[in-house]
Design a protein around this motif. Structure first.
Motif, short mmCIF file in Angstrom:
data_model
loop_
_atom_site.label_atom_id
_atom_site.label_comp_id
_atom_site.label_asym_id
_atom_site.label_seq_id
_atom_site.Cartn_x
_atom_site.Cartn_y
_atom_site.Cartn_z
N ASP A 241 99.63 15.79 41.62
CA ASP A 241 99.13 15.66 40.25
C ASP A 241 98.81 14.21 39.90
OD1 ASP A 241 99.48 18.39 39.95
OD2 ASP A 241 101.33 18.21 38.76
N ALA B 39 95.69 12.95 41.72
CA ALA B 39 94.46 13.44 41.10
C ALA B 39 94.08 12.58 39.89
CB ALA B 39 94.62 14.90 40.70
N LEU B 40 95.06 12.16 39.11
CA LEU B 40 94.79 11.32 37.95
C LEU B 40 94.36 9.91 38.34
CD1 LEU B 40 97.77 12.39 35.66
CD2 LEU B 40 95.34 12.90 35.30
N ALA C 45 92.64 9.16 41.16
CA ALA C 45 91.42 9.19 41.98
C ALA C 45 90.27 8.51 41.24
CB ALA C 45 91.06 10.63 42.32
N ASP D 206 87.26 9.26 40.84
CA ASP D 206 86.38 10.15 40.07
C ASP D 206 87.11 10.86 38.93
OD1 ASP D 206 87.93 11.73 41.71
OD2 ASP D 206 86.29 13.05 42.32
N SER D 207 88.35 10.49 38.69
CA SER D 207 89.13 11.11 37.62
C SER D 207 88.64 10.60 36.26
CB SER D 207 90.61 10.77 37.78
OG SER D 207 91.33 11.16 36.65
N ASP D 208 88.66 11.47 35.28
CA ASP D 208 88.31 11.05 33.93
C ASP D 208 89.58 10.84 33.08
OD1 ASP D 208 89.06 13.68 33.69
OD2 ASP D 208 87.35 14.30 32.47
N ALA D 209 90.68 10.54 33.76
CA ALA D 209 91.95 10.32 33.08
C ALA D 209 91.86 9.08 32.19
CB ALA D 209 93.07 10.14 34.10
N ARG E 219 96.67 7.36 33.40
CA ARG E 219 96.76 6.63 34.67
C ARG E 219 98.07 5.86 34.76
NH1 ARG E 219 92.21 6.15 37.91
NH2 ARG E 219 90.36 7.09 37.04
#
Length: 104
Positions: free
Chosen positions: A57, A60-61, A63, A65-68, A73
């Motif tokens: 999880d 993924a945040l 990465a 390309d994440s929109d976090a 983050r």
């Protein structure tokens, strides 16, 4: 050298963050190394399911390309740091990179 600005606004978060390309490049390189280390950690030794899920999880945040959001983050970095600390010696490289990123 070009510069960019990020505007943040929301509850308790009203500011402008200034970045120049050199600092941004260094941070992206540290983040790429961190993601590689997280992947290695996840495949190196069997981890408890909840730990593996938390790492996935957080990864993924983090990465590219994440929109976090910046807050998400930072939370992901703190989660990764806590896991790395709990894992001891095998988590040391991950913890060191998180500390560099948070200090950058």
């Amino acid at each position: 050298m070009s510069n960019n600005y990020q505007f943040h606004s929301g509850t308790g978060d009203n500011n402008i963050t200034y970045h120049n390309d050199a600092a941004g490049t260094a941070e992206r390189e540290l983040l790429a190394r961190l993601l590689t280390e997280i992947d290695a950690l996840r495949t190196r030794d069997p981890l408890p399911d909840t730990t593996a899920a938390s790492l996935a999880d957080s990864r993924a945040l983090l990465a590219p390309d994440s929109d976090a959001s910046p807050r998400e983050r930072r939370s992901a970095l703190n989660s990764v740091a806590a896991i790395a600390t709990a894992l001891g010696a095998i988590g040391t490289p991950v913890l060191g990179l998180v500390q560099q990123i948070l200090g950058a």
